[in-house]
Enzyme design. Structure first.
Site, PDB file in Angstrom:
ATOM      1  N   ARG A   1       0.844  -1.192   0.000  1.00 43.38           N
ATOM      2  CA  ARG A   1       0.000   0.000   0.000  1.00 43.38           C
ATOM      3  C   ARG A   1       0.884   1.248   0.000  1.00 43.38           C
ATOM      4  O   ARG A   1       2.004   1.232   0.508  1.00 43.38           O
ATOM      5  CB  ARG A   1      -0.925   0.018   1.215  1.00 43.38           C
ATOM      6  CG  ARG A   1      -1.916  -1.140   1.240  1.00 43.38           C
ATOM      7  CD  ARG A   1      -2.781  -1.103   2.490  1.00 43.38           C
ATOM      8  NE  ARG A   1      -3.745  -2.199   2.514  1.00 43.38           N
ATOM      9  CZ  ARG A   1      -3.503  -3.407   3.014  1.00 43.38           C
ATOM     10  NH1 ARG A   1      -2.308  -3.660   3.566  1.00 43.38           N
ATOM     11  NH2 ARG A   1      -4.408  -4.357   2.970  1.00 43.38           N
TER      12      ARG A   1
ATOM     13  N   LYS B   1      -2.430  -1.974   7.731  1.00 43.45           N
ATOM     14  CA  LYS B   1      -3.870  -1.739   7.816  1.00 43.45           C
ATOM     15  C   LYS B   1      -4.554  -2.793   8.671  1.00 43.45           C
ATOM     16  O   LYS B   1      -5.461  -2.478   9.453  1.00 43.45           O
ATOM     17  CB  LYS B   1      -4.463  -1.740   6.408  1.00 43.45           C
ATOM     18  CG  LYS B   1      -5.964  -1.496   6.367  1.00 43.45           C
ATOM     19  CD  LYS B   1      -6.466  -1.489   4.938  1.00 43.45           C
ATOM     20  CE  LYS B   1      -7.968  -1.232   4.881  1.00 43.45           C
ATOM     21  NZ  LYS B   1      -8.469  -1.216   3.496  1.00 43.45           N
TER      22      LYS B   1
ATOM     23  N   HIS C   1      -2.058   2.726  -5.792  1.00 47.38           N
ATOM     24  CA  HIS C   1      -2.797   1.526  -5.406  1.00 47.38           C
ATOM     25  C   HIS C   1      -3.044   0.614  -6.601  1.00 47.38           C
ATOM     26  O   HIS C   1      -3.256  -0.598  -6.439  1.00 47.38           O
ATOM     27  CB  HIS C   1      -4.134   1.936  -4.782  1.00 47.38           C
ATOM     28  CG  HIS C   1      -4.800   0.835  -4.017  1.00 47.38           C
ATOM     29  ND1 HIS C   1      -5.606  -0.104  -4.622  1.00 47.38           N
ATOM     30  CD2 HIS C   1      -4.783   0.514  -2.696  1.00 47.38           C
ATOM     31  CE1 HIS C   1      -6.054  -0.954  -3.720  1.00 47.38           C
ATOM     32  NE2 HIS C   1      -5.570  -0.609  -2.544  1.00 47.38           N
TER      33      HIS C   1
ATOM     34  N   ARG D   1      -1.195  -2.714  -6.986  1.00 49.67           N
ATOM     35  CA  ARG D   1      -1.686  -3.866  -6.226  1.00 49.67           C
ATOM     36  C   ARG D   1      -2.717  -4.641  -7.042  1.00 49.67           C
ATOM     37  O   ARG D   1      -2.685  -5.878  -7.102  1.00 49.67           O
ATOM     38  CB  ARG D   1      -2.307  -3.396  -4.903  1.00 49.67           C
ATOM     39  CG  ARG D   1      -1.294  -2.868  -3.918  1.00 49.67           C
ATOM     40  CD  ARG D   1      -1.933  -2.214  -2.697  1.00 49.67           C
ATOM     41  NE  ARG D   1      -2.779  -3.112  -1.932  1.00 49.67           N
ATOM     42  CZ  ARG D   1      -2.340  -4.032  -1.086  1.00 49.67           C
ATOM     43  NH1 ARG D   1      -1.029  -4.197  -0.919  1.00 49.67           N
ATOM     44  NH2 ARG D   1      -3.179  -4.786  -0.398  1.00 49.67           N
TER      45      ARG D   1
ATOM     46  N   HIS E   1      -4.061  -9.363   2.565  1.00 52.76           N
ATOM     47  CA  HIS E   1      -5.512  -9.449   2.508  1.00 52.76           C
ATOM     48  C   HIS E   1      -6.033 -10.653   3.279  1.00 52.76           C
ATOM     49  O   HIS E   1      -7.174 -11.027   3.119  1.00 52.76           O
ATOM     50  CB  HIS E   1      -5.984  -9.603   1.056  1.00 52.76           C
ATOM     51  CG  HIS E   1      -6.051  -8.313   0.318  1.00 52.76           C
ATOM     52  ND1 HIS E   1      -6.275  -8.251  -1.040  1.00 52.76           N
ATOM     53  CD2 HIS E   1      -5.899  -7.032   0.736  1.00 52.76           C
ATOM     54  CE1 HIS E   1      -6.267  -6.987  -1.434  1.00 52.76           C
ATOM     55  NE2 HIS E   1      -6.049  -6.229  -0.374  1.00 52.76           N
TER      56      HIS E   1
ATOM     57  N   TYR F   1      -3.006 -15.287  12.907  1.00 59.95           N
ATOM     58  CA  TYR F   1      -2.398 -14.899  11.636  1.00 59.95           C
ATOM     59  C   TYR F   1      -0.900 -15.166  11.664  1.00 59.95           C
ATOM     60  O   TYR F   1      -0.201 -14.765  12.586  1.00 59.95           O
ATOM     61  CB  TYR F   1      -2.671 -13.413  11.388  1.00 59.95           C
ATOM     62  CG  TYR F   1      -1.955 -12.842  10.188  1.00 59.95           C
ATOM     63  CD1 TYR F   1      -2.362 -13.184   8.902  1.00 59.95           C
ATOM     64  CD2 TYR F   1      -0.888 -11.973  10.352  1.00 59.95           C
ATOM     65  CE1 TYR F   1      -1.726 -12.646   7.801  1.00 59.95           C
ATOM     66  CE2 TYR F   1      -0.241 -11.433   9.256  1.00 59.95           C
ATOM     67  CZ  TYR F   1      -0.672 -11.779   7.975  1.00 59.95           C
ATOM     68  OH  TYR F   1      -0.027 -11.248   6.891  1.00 59.95           O
TER      69      TYR F   1
END
Length: 405
Positions: free
Chosen positions: A243, A270, A332, A335, A358, A368
């Protein structure tokens, strides 16, 4: 005789304090130092009392008489005016302590931990400009859904529908915090949805070129006439497809050249999880060139006006505009291009999504793992860099030589 403004202005202090009577217990108390204080002498419950009305000239004669008349009205009702004033102040203090502004401040201090500075600043400005002016002084327990509707409609009226939705989201977070900590019992923001009160908007994707136009863009980037730092920033964005905020906020300390890894801390991501970007050989080459230009700064891309801050998030967008890609390509957009092309080339969806940061989150999923599939992702990133290099040199898109089905 009642006092006059002229008489009060001409009054001089004496060696001792003295009183100038006005009417019905109101008088001006003049101190030896020149102070002029309004006082009201009265009886209540069989006791003699003295009530402070204010200081002249902050409280002029007309206002002193108005306050005196209100005190006499309460007294006629059997209410001690000083006790009533104390009760009012106590109520006002309690209301202030439970005001939306106070609770919003407590939520903000709790919420901001481990958030990026950019996100925290944007939220603070959104609260100060759009939420607190309307709701701040209100007791949080008295706010109703129609007030929230008024707030979002006012924001929408300025042409900021997306901002209105974000403001409603923040209000809901504040009310949930209030409920959790005993400041409120219900959340009026949960009783309405933005779609109930805001006009529908058509979502537009951020501009990006078609894959077939990528070679021309890469060649234009290679001969960009602006600064070398901006040119290298665009190349690094194309190679890593992070990003824009993650790129411009990058610090040299995040890079492990020996391990060929860029370790982005959770606070800058993010999704609030640490992220690993495997570095292809071409990416390392760009970084080595960049270090010659900005290696003395903590930032990869220090700002033009201050080396203590990173470059503006509009720098890359401005460069693309000067190259003729206004309305056609954004930072962006790299991406989206990477996602589309890598999927078309047969790379595993979970590898691509992890590299794009994502990865899905839910309450029951396993923790995660930012290093998951790292070897496969490293190979994918090297293949991607090779693909970009061939596209830039050959002027056309060719299938990946290292494509993995």
């Amino acid at each position: 005789m009642s006092l006059t403004d002229t008489e009060i202005r001409k009054t001089k202090p004496g060696t001792k304090a003295y009183r100038l009577p006005d009417t019905k217990g109101l008088f001006l108390f003049v101190t030896p130092t020149g102070g002029k204080l309004w006082r009201y002498k009265y009886r209540h419950g069989g006791l003699q009392k003295l009530m402070a009305i204010g200081k002249y000239p902050d409280v002029p004669l007309a206002l002193a008489r108005k306050r005196h008349a209100e005190a006499r009205r309460l007294l006629a009702l059997g209410i001690d005016p000083m006790e009533q004033r104390k009760a009012t102040k106590t109520a006002e203090k309690a209301a202030a302590e439970n005001s939306f502004r106070t609770i919003a401040g407590l939520w903000y201090d709790h919420w901001r931990a481990e958030k990026s500075a950019q996100h925290v600043d944007a939220t603070r400005r959104r609260m100060d400009a759009n939420i607190l002016p309307l709701l701040g002084a209100r007791p949080i327990t008295e706010i109703e859904a129609p007030e929230l509707v008024t707030m979002v409609k006012m924001i929408e009226g300025r042409g900021a529908a997306d901002l209105a939705k974000r403001a409603m989201q923040n209000v809901g977070q504040i009310f949930r915090y209030a409920i959790a900590h005993g400041y409120a019992k219900r959340n009026p923001a949960s009783e309405i949805r933005p779609a109930d009160v805001l006009r529908p908007t058509h979502k537009t994707n951020l501009a990006r070129i078609d894959a077939k136009d990528l070679p021309a863009l890469l060649r234009s980037m290679e001969v960009y006439q602006g600064t070398h730092v901006t040119r290298l920033a665009m190349k690094l964005m194309a190679l890593t497809f992070v990003r824009t905020s993650e790129l411009i906020g990058a610090k040299w300390a995040e890079f492990d050249m020996d391990a060929a890894r860029w370790n982005i801390p959770a606070a800058r991501m993010k999704m609030r999880d640490p992220h690993i970007v495997p570095l292809a050989s071409q990416t390392i080459e760009v970084l080595e060139m960049l270090r010659l230009l900005t290696g003395s700064s903590e930032w990869l891309f220090p700002g033009d006006r201050s080396s203590k801050k990173p470059m503006s998030n509009n720098t890359i967008l401005g460069a693309l505009k000067r190259m003729g890609y206004k309305g056609r390509m954004t930072g962006h957009g790299f991406r989206g291009l990477a996602s589309t092309i890598l999927h078309e080339q047969g790379y595993a969806h979970e590898h691509i999504e992890l590299q794009l940061a994502h990865a899905p989150r839910n309450a029951v999923s396993a923790a995660y793992n930012h290093a998951l599939y790292l070897d496969a992702r490293a190979k994918m990133m090297q293949d991607w860099a090779n693909f970009l290099e061939r596209a830039q040199r050959g002027g056309k898109l060719l299938p990946f030589r290292g494509s993995a089905a």
